[in-house]
Scaffold this active site. Structure first.
Site, PDB file in Angstrom:
ATOM      1  N   HIS A 114      53.781  57.899  -4.780  1.00 55.58           N
ATOM      2  CA  HIS A 114      53.265  59.075  -5.501  1.00 55.58           C
ATOM      3  C   HIS A 114      52.189  59.897  -4.772  1.00 55.58           C
ATOM      4  O   HIS A 114      52.388  61.073  -4.470  1.00 55.58           O
ATOM      5  CB  HIS A 114      52.673  58.643  -6.843  1.00 55.58           C
ATOM      6  CG  HIS A 114      53.574  57.814  -7.686  1.00 55.58           C
ATOM      7  ND1 HIS A 114      54.634  58.325  -8.390  1.00 55.58           N
ATOM      8  CD2 HIS A 114      53.586  56.468  -7.936  1.00 55.58           C
ATOM      9  CE1 HIS A 114      55.248  57.367  -9.067  1.00 55.58           C
ATOM     10  NE2 HIS A 114      54.634  56.230  -8.805  1.00 55.58           N
TER      11      HIS A 114
HETATM   12  C1  BDR Z   1      49.859  57.451 -10.343  1.00 52.87           C
HETATM   13  O1  BDR Z   1      49.268  56.407 -11.091  1.00 52.87           O
HETATM   14  C2  BDR Z   1      48.622  55.491 -10.237  1.00 52.87           C
HETATM   15  O2  BDR Z   1      48.902  54.184 -10.616  1.00 52.87           O
HETATM   16  C3  BDR Z   1      49.083  55.824  -8.849  1.00 52.87           C
HETATM   17  O3  BDR Z   1      48.035  55.568  -7.910  1.00 52.87           O
HETATM   18  C4  BDR Z   1      49.386  57.296  -8.914  1.00 52.87           C
HETATM   19  O4  BDR Z   1      48.238  58.079  -8.721  1.00 52.87           O
HETATM   20  C5  BDR Z   1      51.364  57.379 -10.529  1.00 52.87           C
HETATM   21  O5  BDR Z   1      51.665  57.507 -11.884  1.00 52.87           O
END
Ligand code: BDR
Ligand code: CA
Length: 342
Positions: free
Chosen positions: A271
């Site tokens: 992500h």
């Molecule tokens: C986001 O949530 C966090 O757990 C990850 O680092 C990312 O920023 C993905 O949904």
């Protein structure tokens, strides 16, 4: 005759300047003045290594940390670890908010591990935190900045920036753009059926940022779930055979397991690293200007981003919503940058 000579002189001077600029590279795009707000977090650490390996394009002024994937002391330690691993202890790390604005804190240890960094051993980094806190740092820096000159990459819950905006609304003058990993529309959520973790973790903060009028870009699950790891892509990273590439492969191999099992997908998303790729090479991504609101009321839609993709409401557009991305282009760029680290 005199006029003709002057014209020739100007032409000659312009040509000389142009050739000098080309020779020195002075015509190249300006560096992005950047603050990275983050809650490391496995994918945050990959994003940080990616960004810290790109000094030609990114002038990283500071990392600011927030509670999110794990508690603030751990996210702050992990941000300092990423900085140490990248050999970039010149970049200060400021710790920020310990908890969300209003809701009870939630963490994602089930995905990122108890230390917030799956797959690798952690230690106390050599260099400590910068003095002062992230909210004051944001206020002081953005108030002193040239108009609309600083970009903020937002990789976690948006608490720090929201608190800074509430305390000093004038900081919008210094902000060029906020590029956010968060939200979900077409894809559905990853923490509830409709909400993505970063917005679910502090929807009131996201609401403040959405209403601030600053230029916003959202890289939501709609795009991050299209840019998945594969064995071939991880093997290319591993083949770099440097310390950073080994860390990234170990982190990702562990981190992607949960999403692969949960969604039945062949690889996992990275992500937060998509925000860095977007800053470095926006042409890899596509999207459209939309109106977005976040639901912050108690109930099943808590933390959901409501995106008016087809402009049914004719409401003012307040964000650029990224929906498509070139997965090969993303991984090629990541490999190219990780190759620059030790
Ligand atoms: C986001 O949530 C966090 O757990 C990850 O680092 C990312 O920023 C993905 O949904
Ligand atoms: Ca994150």
């Amino acid at each position: 005759m005199y006029r003709c000579a002057r014209k020739l002189h100007h032409l000659f001077r312009s040509l000389l300047l142009l050739s000098l600029m080309t020779a020195t590279g002075a015509h190249a795009a300006e560096k992005i003045d950047l603050i990275i707000d983050t809650d490391p977090g496995a994918d945050d650490v990959v994003a940080l290594l990616f960004a810290l390996a790109s000094p030609q394009e990114l002038n990283i002024r500071a990392l600011t940390t927030v509670a999110g994937n794990v508690r603030l002391d751990k996210t702050s330690r992990n941000a300092r670890l990423a900085r140490e691993w990248a050999g970039r202890e010149d970049v200060p790390v400021y710790a920020g908010a310990k908890k969300p604005m209003m809701r009870t804190p939630i963490y994602a240890e089930n995905i990122h591990g108890v230390e917030g960094l799956s797959g690798v051993a952690v230690h106390e980094p050599k260099k400590g935190l910068a003095e002062g806190n992230a909210i004051d740092y944001l206020i002081d820096t953005l108030m002193a900045a040239k108009p609309h000159s600083i970009t903020i990459a937002m990789l976690g819950p948006q608490t720090n920036l929201a608190l800074a905006l509430i305390q000093e609304p004038g900081i919008v003058q210094g902000i060029k753009e906020v590029v956010i990993m968060g939200g979900a529309h077409f894809n559905g959520g990853n923490i509830t059926p409709v909400a993505e973790f970063n917005l679910f973790a502090d929807p009131q903060a996201a609401e403040v940022v959405l209403k601030s009028g600053v230029k916003l870009t959202y890289l939501s699950l709609d795009v991050t779930h299209k840019i998945l790891t594969s064995d071939a892509r991880l093997n290319k990273i591993a083949a770099l055979n440097n310390h950073a590439s080994k860390l990234v492969v170990d982190i990702l191999n562990d981190y992607i397991k949960a999403d692969m099992a949960h969604y039945g997908i062949p690889g996992g998303p990275v992500h937060d690293a998509t925000v860095i790729a977007y800053l470095l090479k926006p042409q890899l991504f596509s999207g459209r200007e939309v109106n977005v609101v976040v639901d912050s009321s108690e109930g099943p839609a808590f933390g959901q981003t409501i995106v008016d993709w087809h402009d049914g409401l004719r409401a003012p557009k307040n964000a650029f919503w990224v929906e498509g991305g070139d997965a090969d282009g993303f991984f090629d760029l990541l490999v190219e940058r990780l190759a620059r680290l030790k």
